[in-house]
Scaffold this active site. Structure first.
Site, short mmCIF file in Angstrom:
data_model
loop_
_atom_site.label_atom_id
_atom_site.label_comp_id
_atom_site.label_asym_id
_atom_site.label_seq_id
_atom_site.Cartn_x
_atom_site.Cartn_y
_atom_site.Cartn_z
N ASP A 20 17.28 20.71 -28.43
CA ASP A 20 16.79 22.03 -28.02
C ASP A 20 16.10 22.78 -29.14
O ASP A 20 15.69 23.92 -28.96
CB ASP A 20 17.93 22.88 -27.48
CG ASP A 20 19.02 23.13 -28.53
OD1 ASP A 20 18.92 22.57 -29.65
OD2 ASP A 20 19.97 23.88 -28.23
N GLU B 299 0.80 -1.23 0.00
CA GLU B 299 0.00 0.00 0.00
C GLU B 299 0.83 1.27 0.00
O GLU B 299 0.36 2.33 -0.40
CB GLU B 299 -0.96 0.02 1.20
CG GLU B 299 -0.30 -0.13 2.55
CD GLU B 299 -0.14 -1.60 2.94
OE1 GLU B 299 0.48 -1.86 3.96
OE2 GLU B 299 -0.63 -2.47 2.21
N ASP C 125 21.51 15.63 -30.20
CA ASP C 125 21.92 16.46 -31.31
C ASP C 125 23.41 16.77 -31.14
O ASP C 125 24.05 16.32 -30.19
CB ASP C 125 21.09 17.74 -31.41
CG ASP C 125 21.28 18.67 -30.21
OD1 ASP C 125 21.98 18.28 -29.26
OD2 ASP C 125 20.72 19.77 -30.22
N ASN D 51 1.45 -4.10 9.40
CA ASN D 51 1.72 -3.53 8.09
C ASN D 51 2.05 -2.05 8.18
O ASN D 51 2.95 -1.54 7.50
CB ASN D 51 0.52 -3.72 7.17
CG ASN D 51 0.77 -4.78 6.12
OD1 ASN D 51 1.89 -4.97 5.69
ND2 ASN D 51 -0.27 -5.47 5.71
#
Length: 906
Positions: free
Chosen positions: A648, A331, A373, A741
């Protein structure tokens, strides 16, 4: 650099692939249509272009501009808006585990509104979602702050009314309309797609669109329907200036032929807005989530049936089954994942990295291919004079001197190459220009000639008593300058330029071009009859002196950063819009094994399978357009790789969006920053390398929690099944399971602050649902062995063998179960021997101690009666220590076998 090996692709297409392919087809179709229209405009004489957009060289009237603005809309492109805060909040709770917990809390509330388990689960759900929401909301605001808040304007020529004289004034870029006449100067952004109608020494930087590092010359080549080379690529058109580019030098006048979404830029931007594709992180979380949920859906009914049949109380069996479901559900996974990612985002922000989407941190760690690039990433994004060569290819100061004189004395705006020559001389102090030289005249650069000349007065040593000697120095494109040369300088002597020598010097220039250098020729001549003015006709009978060769130099630390990425298992591929010669030269300089450079056009005829193979074996792609970039990224993903893309420019936006992790920089165009997941405040691969390590640490700590929780919960459920079958009472109350738990999960909240072993950080890490299942069923049952041992001890040694003494039995198992779960954290967190070869961070140690002390305190605390605990006798604790030591020893032995058998641990 390492060669990629093809991986086995996932059999099922990930969610959203069809949508992604449809988007790609839409982008390709739209950009093709816009490109065809712009190419047609480029090929028409300017008089016809002016008629097409219903304007004149004087520009529109204010009234006409207002009507067109209303008709065409603002000159803006489609942008992805940041979701409202409540939408982000809702998405933060959109998680399969949170759905399971909400369902279980609702069932518990329906059974008993006063059940404390309802509060416990509600707190878990609330904290998890809020933590994730706040970090992503804060990161989004930081990314938005990077955008320029200043309104950008441009110079537009308009008239007050029909017949009025035109006036030039500044208007916001978003108010530019088709038919406007725009004035351009150095430093200006191109506000829309323009057809030039006049220019002087115009150089335009197109790196954002084409990836080409050097600026290109532009001119109105269709004024007299001459000079234009037909092209289908509007970026290559000599007389078009496109939105998103900028003027580096010179001046020009252009008429607007397209605005907003109708521009070349806008055609790409419009297809990128909408739902993002599923990334590696999204798919990994989904697979692991549903694996654990399926396991829970199988085990919970089994526990319910066994308890109902053996105890006869089906209502109690139902409540116990719900508690087991909570126990099986990790959980805190959403919270731990969010905390891990949030901590990673904070750590990366200290290294000048803004994380827009938290899941990108894990993707960064899982990345095994980085497509990047060239300009500004591998190079310094500036032009330098690399060499100055004589006609035989040897460095010669005389060539540098003449090149410097040409650049120094010109009166027009210097372009980047002129400035590079001047900077080289100023830095090296290799050439001294004395006062003998003075300016006489110049013949400016124009696009048709592709050269410029200066005429200098070189006085003799006699000073003012000597007669003036005029010398012309010409610098420009090699082919154009060579046509005017009749002689050349050869080792200090002037010799005739024969056809054989002409071939020789041409080969010298071509050799440097093949090395990725931009080459200019330098020539000179002495003027027999000095005069005050000179013209293009005087550029004749020149003597070739040599060549100037320029490049965008590699970054000093690029090679080291690339080697660092390679050492961490990341293959780097260069995907650039620049030409293949320049790309190959730069890649070789930074240590990339270039191999065969593949041009973007070569990928168009390949189907997806063929492109996958080509992408796997190719390191450098050149002259690649936006659609081809995105397709290369998808081909690598289909081959099983987690792909990052660093870019970019406008032409990078589609690939940034399709990559598992899109990386941009704060100086990028807005559309690139919006498409990216991570923004670097420094365009530096070293910063990226640190981000990769942070991503792997984040993922490692996340997988620790999953494996710890899944294995211990599986062992607990297996123990419950055994106990339920042979013990006449519940082995542990439902509230005890929930408290156990909760304490254990709170202890796990320190996991994001744990350290990872160096060996773990050396390779890319990815989600492996099958590996988690195998780990769970291998390690989980070990705890059941010692749980059963504790059952036997409680039953036989402490006589907890009836319903009257069940609280003693349950208390004894609660402590043993909680302490074994907590201690196993240290066994699982490393493949080494815990505490000896590898120690946890102090937050994990502190939370471990706190959990152990809490577990030992609860049966003796004031809360004990409420929770169903009783105090345990002193004789219990030696047995507890023995069981825990045996548990840790067996786990270490199994861990050693598991690592040898499967060659993996976390």
């Amino acid at each position: 650099m390492t060669m990629l090996t093809p991986r086995t692709p996932t059999k099922l297409a990930p969610p959203g692939r069809a949508r992604r392919e449809r988007k790609a087809a839409e982008l390709e179709s739209r950009t093709r249509l816009v490109g065809e229209r712009l190419a047609a405009t480029s090929a028409r004489p300017r008089t016809l272009v002016l008629q097409d957009v219903d304007t004149s060289l004087d520009g529109l009237t204010h009234a006409e501009a207002a009507l067109r603005l209303e008709h065409h809309g603002a000159n803006t492109v489609a942008q992805e808006r940041t979701p409202r805060w409540f939408v982000q909040l809702g998405k933060a709770y959109w998680n399969p585990f949170i759905g399971v917990l909400v369902f279980l809390a609702a069932v518990m509330y329906w059974q008993d509104p006063a059940d404390p388990g309802v509060v416990i689960l509600s707190v878990m759900v609330g904290i998890s979602g809020l933590l994730r929401f706040w970090q992503e909301y804060r990161s989004g605001r930081a990314a938005d702050a990077l955008k320029k808040l200043v309104t950008t304007t441009c110079a537009v020529q308009r008239r007050a009314g029909s017949g009025s004289a035109p006036t030039t004034f500044e208007v916001p870029m978003d108010q530019v309309v088709p038919g406007d006449v725009v004035k351009l100067a150095a430093g200006d952004l191109i506000p829309a797609d323009l057809r030039l109608v006049g220019s002087k020494d115009l150089m335009v930087g197109q790196a954002a669109l084409s990836g080409e590092s050097l600026p290109v010359a532009k001119a109105d080549t269709r004024t007299n329907d001459l000079g234009q080379q037909e092209t289908t690529d509007p970026v290559e058109a000599d007389n078009l200036c496109l939105m998103g580019t900028s003027v580096t030098s010179g001046t020009a006048t252009g008429v607007v032929v397209a605005t907003g979404s109708d521009t070349w830029f806008g055609s790409m931007a419009g297809s990128l807005v909408g739902e993002r594709p599923q990334t590696n992180f999204d798919n990994g979380v989904r697979k692991v989530s549903f694996l654990l949920i399926r396991f829970m859906l199988v085990m919970v009914p089994v526990v319910f049936m066994v308890n109902g049949l053996t105890k006869g109380d089906w209502n109690e069996a139902f409540l116990f089954g719900i508690a087991v479901a909570v126990g099986l559900t990790p959980e805190m996974l959403p919270m731990v994942v969010s905390a891990n990612l949030a901590r990673g985002a904070v750590a990366m922000s200290r290294r000048k990295v803004v994380v827009k989407r938290l899941g990108a941190i894990q993707n960064l760690g899982a990345m095994d291919v980085l497509c990047t690039d060239k300009t500004g990433t591998l190079t310094e994004d500036r032009i330098v004079l690399d060499r100055y060569l004589d006609v035989h290819g040897h460095e010669d100061d005389e060539v540098l001197e003449y090149g410097y004189l040409n650049a120094h004395f010109q009166t027009g705006l210097r372009n980047l190459m002129d400035q590079a020559v001047i900077d080289r001389v100023d830095e090296a102090e290799e050439v001294v220009v004395d006062a003998r030289f003075s300016m006489v005249d110049e013949i400016p650069f124009d696009f048709a000639r592709r050269r410029m000349s200066v005429v200098l007065d070189r006085r003799s040593l006699l000073g003012d008593r000597g007669r003036p000697e005029h010398v012309m120095i010409t610098k420009g494109a090699v082919e154009e300058v060579l046509e005017l040369c009749t002689h050349m300088r050869d080792r200090g002597e002037t010799v005739e330029l024969t056809e054989q020598l002409r071939w020789h010097v041409t080969r010298i220039a071509e050799d440097n071009n093949r090395r990725g250098l931009r080459v200019l020729a330098v020539a000179t001549r002495s003027v027999d009859i000095p005069r005050d003015t000179y013209s293009v006709a005087d550029e004749d009978g020149l003597t070739l002196v040599g060549f100037l060769a320029f490049l965008d130099p590699p970054k000093a630390d690029a090679a080291r950063a690339l080697q660092g990425l390679a050492d961490k298992g990341i293959a780097v591929k260069v995907v650039t819009g620049d030409n293949d010669l320049v790309a190959a030269r730069v890649c070789a300089d930074v240590g990339i094994e270039v191999g065969q450079v593949v041009l973007g056009a070569e990928t168009d005829g390949l189907d997806d399978t063929e492109l996958r193979g080509l992408a796997a074996r190719t390191t450098v792609f050149a002259k690649v357009n936006p659609v081809q970039k995105a397709r290369i990224v998808r081909a690598l993903q289909a081959d099983g790789h987690t792909v990052g893309f660093l870019g970019d420019g406008i032409n990078d936006a589609a690939a940034l969006r399709d990559a598992d992790v899109g990386i941009s920089v704060d100086t990028a165009v807005d559309i690139a920053k919006e498409s990216a997941d991570i923004i670097l405040l420094e365009k530096d691969l070293t910063v990226l390398e640190q981000g990769v390590l942070q991503g792997r640490t984040t993922f490692g700590n996340t997988i620790k929690y999953i494996k710890m929780t899944a294995s211990s919960n599986f062992g607990n459920v297996f123990s419950v099944l055994v106990a339920s079958a042979f013990i006449p009472f519940q082995p542990m109350l439902a509230i005890m399971l929930l408290v156990q738990n909760l304490v254990y999960d709170i202890a796990q909240l320190a996991t994001p602050w744990d350290r990872m072993d160096e060996e773990y950080l050396r390779k890319p890490r990815n989600w492996d649902a099958k590996g988690i299942f195998r780990f769970m069923v291998t390690i989980g049952p070990i705890s059941s062995i010692f749980d059963i041992a504790m059952f036997v001890i409680m039953w036989n040694v402490f006589a907890a063998d009836s319903e009257a003494s069940q609280s003693l039995f349950q208390s004894g198992w609660f402590i043993e179960g909680l302490l074994s779960q907590t201690l196993i954290v240290h066994m699982i967190r490393t493949r080494k021997i815990p505490f000896i070869q590898s120690r946890a961070s102090w937050p994990v140690m502190a939370m471990t101690v706190l959990a152990v002390l809490t577990g030992l305190w609860l049966p003796f605390s004031p809360l004990a009666p409420t929770l169903g605990f009783v105090a345990l006798p002193a004789g219990y604790f030696p047995w507890l220590v023995g069981v825990l030591l045996a548990y840790c020893t067996l786990t270490q032995l199994v861990k050693t076998w598991y690592i040898r058998r499967f060659n993996t641990w976390l």
